[in-house]
Design a protein around this motif. Structure first.
Motif, PDB file in Angstrom:
ATOM      1  N   PHE A  46      -3.579  -2.398 -13.207  1.00  0.00           N
ATOM      2  CA  PHE A  46      -4.142  -1.623 -12.101  1.00  0.00           C
ATOM      3  C   PHE A  46      -3.428  -0.323 -11.766  1.00  0.00           C
ATOM      4  O   PHE A  46      -4.074   0.634 -11.331  1.00  0.00           O
ATOM      5  N   THR A  47      -2.113  -0.303 -11.907  1.00  0.00           N
ATOM      6  CA  THR A  47      -1.380   0.904 -11.499  1.00  0.00           C
ATOM      7  C   THR A  47      -1.709   2.054 -12.448  1.00  0.00           C
ATOM      8  O   THR A  47      -1.581   1.907 -13.659  1.00  0.00           O
ATOM      9  N   PRO A  48      -2.145   3.204 -11.899  1.00  0.00           N
ATOM     10  CA  PRO A  48      -2.470   4.342 -12.775  1.00  0.00           C
ATOM     11  C   PRO A  48      -1.241   4.826 -13.555  1.00  0.00           C
ATOM     12  O   PRO A  48      -0.129   4.858 -13.032  1.00  0.00           O
ATOM     13  N   ARG A  49      -1.487   5.205 -14.804  1.00  0.00           N
ATOM     14  CA  ARG A  49      -0.399   5.686 -15.675  1.00  0.00           C
ATOM     15  C   ARG A  49       0.385   6.833 -15.041  1.00  0.00           C
ATOM     16  O   ARG A  49       1.615   6.854 -15.101  1.00  0.00           O
ATOM     17  N   ASP A  50      -0.338   7.795 -14.470  1.00  0.00           N
ATOM     18  CA  ASP A  50       0.336   8.956 -13.875  1.00  0.00           C
ATOM     19  C   ASP A  50       1.248   8.551 -12.727  1.00  0.00           C
ATOM     20  O   ASP A  50       2.301   9.168 -12.518  1.00  0.00           O
ATOM     21  N   VAL A  95       6.756   7.712 -10.479  1.00  0.00           N
ATOM     22  CA  VAL A  95       7.812   6.847  -9.922  1.00  0.00           C
ATOM     23  C   VAL A  95       9.056   6.878 -10.824  1.00  0.00           C
ATOM     24  O   VAL A  95      10.187   6.978 -10.341  1.00  0.00           O
ATOM     25  N   LEU A  96       8.839   6.814 -12.132  1.00  0.00           N
ATOM     26  CA  LEU A  96       9.983   6.837 -13.064  1.00  0.00           C
ATOM     27  C   LEU A  96      10.756   8.147 -12.927  1.00  0.00           C
ATOM     28  O   LEU A  96      11.994   8.154 -12.946  1.00  0.00           O
ATOM     29  N   THR A 110      13.965  -2.254  -6.341  1.00  0.00           N
ATOM     30  CA  THR A 110      13.266  -2.510  -5.077  1.00  0.00           C
ATOM     31  C   THR A 110      12.539  -1.262  -4.591  1.00  0.00           C
ATOM     32  O   THR A 110      11.360  -1.319  -4.225  1.00  0.00           O
ATOM     33  N   ARG A 111      13.225  -0.124  -4.620  1.00  0.00           N
ATOM     34  CA  ARG A 111      12.606   1.134  -4.156  1.00  0.00           C
ATOM     35  C   ARG A 111      11.389   1.492  -4.996  1.00  0.00           C
ATOM     36  O   ARG A 111      10.350   1.926  -4.464  1.00  0.00           O
ATOM     37  N   ALA A 112      11.501   1.346  -6.305  1.00  0.00           N
ATOM     38  CA  ALA A 112      10.399   1.708  -7.208  1.00  0.00           C
ATOM     39  C   ALA A 112       9.213   0.763  -7.010  1.00  0.00           C
ATOM     40  O   ALA A 112       8.058   1.187  -7.029  1.00  0.00           O
TER      41      ALA A 112
END
Ligand code: NFA
Length: 101
Positions: free
Chosen positions: A31-35, A40-41, A80-82
Protein backbone atom coordinates in the motif's frame (compact mmCIF):
# COMPACT_ATOMS: atom_id res chain seq x y z
CA UNK A 1 75.34 -0.73 48.30
CA UNK A 2 71.61 0.26 48.04
CA UNK A 3 69.67 -2.03 45.92
CA UNK A 4 67.20 -0.33 43.59
CA UNK A 5 64.24 -2.32 42.54
CA UNK A 6 62.08 -0.79 39.90
CA UNK A 7 58.43 -0.69 40.86
CA UNK A 8 56.39 -3.00 38.65
CA UNK A 9 54.46 -1.19 35.99
CA UNK A 10 50.87 -1.68 36.88
CA UNK A 11 49.20 0.64 34.40
CA UNK A 12 46.34 -1.34 32.96
CA UNK A 13 45.09 -1.07 29.42
CA UNK A 14 41.34 -1.52 29.71
CA UNK A 15 39.84 -3.25 26.71
CA UNK A 16 37.51 -0.95 24.82
CA UNK A 17 34.36 -2.83 23.84
CA UNK A 18 32.73 -1.80 20.61
CA UNK A 19 28.96 -1.51 21.03
CA UNK A 20 27.01 -4.10 19.10
CA UNK A 21 25.40 -2.68 15.96
CA UNK A 22 21.74 -3.08 15.07
CA UNK A 23 20.28 -3.20 11.59
CA UNK A 24 17.29 -1.08 10.58
CA UNK A 25 15.20 -3.14 8.17
CA UNK A 26 12.58 -1.86 5.73
CA UNK A 27 9.63 -4.22 5.18
CA UNK A 28 7.64 -4.26 1.96
CA UNK A 29 3.88 -3.79 1.94
CA UNK A 30 1.29 -3.48 -0.85
CA UNK A 31 0.00 0.00 0.00
CA UNK A 32 2.70 2.55 0.78
CA UNK A 33 3.52 4.56 -2.37
CA UNK A 34 7.07 4.10 -3.67
CA UNK A 35 7.76 7.84 -3.68
CA UNK A 36 6.72 8.12 -0.05
CA UNK A 37 9.11 5.31 0.96
CA UNK A 38 11.93 7.11 -0.88
CA UNK A 39 11.04 10.41 0.85
CA UNK A 40 11.14 8.77 4.30
CA UNK A 41 14.47 7.06 3.57
CA UNK A 42 15.99 10.37 2.45
CA UNK A 43 14.62 12.31 5.41
CA UNK A 44 15.29 9.88 8.24
CA UNK A 45 18.42 8.15 7.00
CA UNK A 46 20.10 10.96 5.02
CA UNK A 47 20.24 8.92 1.82
CA UNK A 48 20.62 10.31 -1.67
CA UNK A 49 17.71 9.89 -4.09
CA UNK A 50 19.64 7.05 -5.78
CA UNK A 51 20.46 5.17 -2.57
CA UNK A 52 16.91 5.57 -1.27
CA UNK A 53 15.46 4.34 -4.55
CA UNK A 54 17.70 1.26 -4.56
CA UNK A 55 16.75 0.35 -0.97
CA UNK A 56 13.03 0.86 -1.71
CA UNK A 57 13.19 -1.33 -4.85
CA UNK A 58 15.14 -4.06 -3.04
CA UNK A 59 12.49 -4.24 -0.29
CA UNK A 60 9.75 -4.13 -2.92
CA UNK A 61 11.26 -7.09 -4.83
CA UNK A 62 12.67 -9.22 -1.99
CA UNK A 63 10.33 -8.32 0.89
CA UNK A 64 12.95 -6.71 3.12
CA UNK A 65 16.07 -4.56 2.83
CA UNK A 66 18.67 -3.53 5.38
CA UNK A 67 18.68 0.27 5.43
CA UNK A 68 21.68 0.93 7.70
CA UNK A 69 23.33 -0.11 10.98
CA UNK A 70 23.56 1.94 14.17
CA UNK A 71 24.00 1.48 17.90
CA UNK A 72 20.84 0.00 19.42
CA UNK A 73 19.24 3.25 20.67
CA UNK A 74 19.81 5.09 17.41
CA UNK A 75 18.51 2.15 15.34
CA UNK A 76 15.35 1.89 17.45
CA UNK A 77 14.70 5.63 17.42
CA UNK A 78 15.11 5.87 13.64
CA UNK A 79 12.96 2.79 12.98
CA UNK A 80 10.21 4.19 15.21
CA UNK A 81 10.33 7.66 13.63
CA UNK A 82 10.27 6.26 10.09
CA UNK A 83 7.36 3.92 10.93
CA UNK A 84 5.48 6.86 12.54
CA UNK A 85 5.97 8.93 9.39
CA UNK A 86 4.03 6.30 7.45
CA UNK A 87 1.40 5.93 10.16
CA UNK A 88 0.80 9.71 10.11
CA UNK A 89 -0.19 9.38 6.42
CA UNK A 90 -2.30 6.27 7.02
CA UNK A 91 0.26 3.89 5.46
CA UNK A 92 1.28 0.51 6.92
CA UNK A 93 4.99 1.20 6.25
CA UNK A 94 7.17 -0.65 8.75
CA UNK A 95 10.79 -0.46 9.85
CA UNK A 96 12.14 -2.99 12.34
CA UNK A 97 15.53 -3.53 14.01
CA UNK A 98 17.64 -6.58 14.73
CA UNK A 99 21.10 -7.05 16.23
CA UNK A 100 23.97 -7.86 13.88
CA UNK A 101 25.52 -11.31 14.29
N1 NFA B 1 5.32 -2.22 -2.50
C1 NFA B 1 5.00 -0.80 -2.46
C2 NFA B 1 4.25 -0.42 -3.76
O1 NFA B 1 4.27 -1.16 -4.73
C3 NFA B 1 6.26 0.06 -2.34
C4 NFA B 1 7.04 -0.25 -1.10
C5 NFA B 1 8.40 -0.53 -1.21
C6 NFA B 1 6.45 -0.24 0.17
C7 NFA B 1 9.16 -0.81 -0.07
C8 NFA B 1 7.20 -0.52 1.30
C9 NFA B 1 8.55 -0.80 1.19
N2 NFA B 1 3.62 0.74 -3.76
Amino acid sequence: MPETTAAPRTKTRLKTERPKLHKVILLNDDFTPRDFVVTVLKGEFHMSEDQAHRVMITAHQRGVCVVAVFTRDVAETKATRATEAGKAKGYPLQFTTEPEE
